[in-house]
Scaffold this motif. Structure first.
Motif, PDB file in Angstrom:
ATOM      1  N   GLU A 286      -3.499   3.960  10.142  1.00 36.33           N
ATOM      2  CA  GLU A 286      -4.024   5.306  10.521  1.00 36.33           C
ATOM      3  C   GLU A 286      -3.947   6.248  10.452  1.00 36.33           C
ATOM      4  O   GLU A 286      -4.528   6.942  10.088  1.00 36.33           O
ATOM      5  N   GLY A 287      -2.823   6.876  10.310  1.00 40.92           N
ATOM      6  CA  GLY A 287      -2.041   7.808  10.266  1.00 40.92           C
ATOM      7  C   GLY A 287      -2.079   8.262   8.938  1.00 40.92           C
ATOM      8  O   GLY A 287      -1.836   9.539   8.695  1.00 40.92           O
ATOM      9  N   SER A 288      -1.148   7.284   8.186  1.00 41.27           N
ATOM     10  CA  SER A 288      -1.226   7.992   6.656  1.00 41.27           C
ATOM     11  C   SER A 288      -2.874   7.437   5.626  1.00 41.27           C
ATOM     12  O   SER A 288      -2.806   8.988   4.900  1.00 41.27           O
ATOM     13  N   LEU A 289      -3.408   7.989   6.551  1.00 39.64           N
ATOM     14  CA  LEU A 289      -5.663   8.392   5.931  1.00 39.64           C
ATOM     15  C   LEU A 289      -5.053   9.885   5.695  1.00 39.64           C
ATOM     16  O   LEU A 289      -6.396  10.095   4.825  1.00 39.64           O
ATOM     17  N   THR A 311       7.437   7.981   1.093  1.00 36.59           N
ATOM     18  CA  THR A 311       6.634   7.715   2.379  1.00 36.59           C
ATOM     19  C   THR A 311       6.872   7.557   3.366  1.00 36.59           C
ATOM     20  O   THR A 311       6.190   7.199   4.486  1.00 36.59           O
ATOM     21  N   GLY A 312       7.794   7.829   3.995  1.00 29.95           N
ATOM     22  CA  GLY A 312       8.280   8.476   5.362  1.00 29.95           C
ATOM     23  C   GLY A 312       9.813   8.632   5.834  1.00 29.95           C
ATOM     24  O   GLY A 312      10.240   8.977   4.708  1.00 29.95           O
ATOM     25  N   ILE A 341       6.157  14.068   1.064  1.00 31.04           N
ATOM     26  CA  ILE A 341       5.889  12.876   1.694  1.00 31.04           C
ATOM     27  C   ILE A 341       4.576  12.612   2.511  1.00 31.04           C
ATOM     28  O   ILE A 341       3.899  10.741   2.062  1.00 31.04           O
ATOM     29  N   SER A 342       3.746  13.605   2.013  1.00 28.53           N
ATOM     30  CA  SER A 342       2.750  13.300   2.734  1.00 28.53           C
ATOM     31  C   SER A 342       1.764  13.286   1.693  1.00 28.53           C
ATOM     32  O   SER A 342       1.215  11.636   2.013  1.00 28.53           O
ATOM     33  N   LEU A 347      -1.177   7.990  -0.162  1.00 24.87           N
ATOM     34  CA  LEU A 347      -1.513   7.188  -1.650  1.00 24.87           C
ATOM     35  C   LEU A 347      -1.820   5.630  -1.157  1.00 24.87           C
ATOM     36  O   LEU A 347      -2.544   5.380  -1.705  1.00 24.87           O
ATOM     37  N   LEU A 348      -0.758   5.458   0.186  1.00 26.43           N
ATOM     38  CA  LEU A 348      -0.277   4.111   0.096  1.00 26.43           C
ATOM     39  C   LEU A 348      -0.988   3.709   0.916  1.00 26.43           C
ATOM     40  O   LEU A 348      -1.326   2.349   1.481  1.00 26.43           O
TER      41      LEU A 348
END
Length: 377
Positions: A286-289, A311-312, A341-342, A347-348
């Motif tokens: 959810e946060g990745s969006l 990616t984290g 990283i953001s 993208l992920l």
């Protein structure tokens, strides 16, 4: 086709209506058109401790069984007296099922697996939500051992390196493809030059929100620190409210709905999840969006998806508090690294869609489109 789900998922009675854990419900609702009816068996829980809602899909029926168990030996022993009651409810529903879905690790899922030795239904799937290879309670280790040998249904796990054909790697979904573009266009609207941090989850000893608050107190006067948002409820809520009373930039939001959570994601640059044990939490997806950089425990279900400093940010359990502090400080000290990283985690996010999940589940569950009826409700 009639799907029966057996789980310990939280089901609450609110104003005479049954509600179920929202994060799990979104997952099943994305599949609901594949089935004429879905019966979902779970445990009765206090709705104040969980984010629950009524299913939007009219073909989902909820059945809640009394919840027992706990940390004490006595509370665990009480489960024995309820097993015949659980067994009867699960048996009567599986008896009329065309497909089954067990959500493990849980006592109801184990009973459902036993019952299915008799009915031998092979349409459906089992989801193991916990860590697959790391240390876990005895009951979880037993269920992992059993699932490796349970060939009636395919099992979804968070391990890319399984050597058994019926164990399938599958990422938890978080959003629909059609929503990604709209969300990404709004990502920068409510952000400022400060770095806001968010925690979303149950406030308990496993999720360790108190460790995050202690860490933020040490970084409170950092020039780049903005606000900390704690979203969720649980047994530690009174403790962390008391501990954060004198810190105006620490906000204990409590339990809230999906839309409000998304608004806080939109304001935040870092998502922290310092869990002791975890599969792959939906909150990371959810946060990745929103481009939230996940600063999370270095657990097998997480590191099989996230790469450290790419990616984290993965926090090793050895000297965890020190590592969490150093990780957050480095990100606050280095905005260019934070932004890199953001961008990568953003993208992920395309890997976490319900469309990909649905396509994989059709294959894994053997519930092919030509075997199911379209929901006409």
């Amino acid at each position: 086709m009639r799907l029966v789900i057996v789980s310990d998922t939280a089901i609450s009675s609110v104003d005479g209506r049954l509600e179920i854990l929202e994060s799990a419900l979104r997952e099943i609702e994305s599949l609901s058109d594949n089935f004429e009816s879905i019966v979902w068996i779970g445990f009765a829980r206090n709705n104040k401790l969980y984010n629950t809602r009524v299913p939007k899909s009219k073909n989902i029926k909820l059945i809640h069984m009394p919840s027992v168990g706990g940390k004490s030996i006595l509370s665990k022993f009480k489960i024995i007296f309820f097993i015949p009651f659980y067994f009867k409810i699960i048996y009567l529903n599986i008896k009329n099922a065309d497909a089954i879905h067990f959500r493990s690790p849980s006592v109801p899922a184990m009973l459902g697996m036993i019952i299915n030795y008799y009915f031998r239904i092979q349409n459906g799937w089992i989801k193991y939500a916990g860590t697959w290879t790391e240390a876990a309670p005895l009951s979880y280790r037993f269920q992992r051992w059993w699932l490796k040998r349970y060939n009636l249904l395919n099992v979804t796990i968070l391990d890319k390196n399984s050597e058994r054909d019926h164990l399938r790697y599958l990422i938890n979904p978080a959003i629909f493809e059609k929503d990604i573009k709209d969300i990404k266009q709004k990502n920068d609207q409510d952000r400022n030059n400060k770095v806001n941090i968010i925690f979303v989850g149950t406030l308990d000893r496993n999720k360790r929100p108190d460790i995050l608050i202690d860490t933020i107190k040490k970084l409170y006067n950092h020039s780049m620190f903005g606000e900390l948002y704690i979203i969720g409820s649980g047994p530690l809520i009174d403790k962390i409210k008391l501990e954060s009373l004198d810190y105006k930039k620490i906000h204990i939001i409590g339990q809230t709905g999906r839309h409000t959570i998304d608004e806080y994601y939109k304001k935040s640059q870092i998502l922290v999840l310092p869990s002791k044990s975890e599969g792959f939490p939906k909150v990371i997806a959810e946060g990745s969006l929103f481009g939230c950089v996940p600063v999370v425990s270095n657990l097998d279900g997480i590191r099989c998806i996230l790469d450290h400093k790419s990616t984290g940010w993965l926090i090793d359990d050895d000297r965890f508090k020190e590592n969490l502090y150093n990780g957050l400080k480095e990100l606050l000290d280095n905005p260019s690294l934070l932004n890199k990283i953001s961008a990568n985690i953003s993208l992920l996010s395309y890997e976490f869609t319900y469309e990909k999940f649905r396509s994989r589940i059709i294959d894994i569950s053997k519930c092919k489109p030509d075997l199911v009826s379209e929901n006409t409700d």
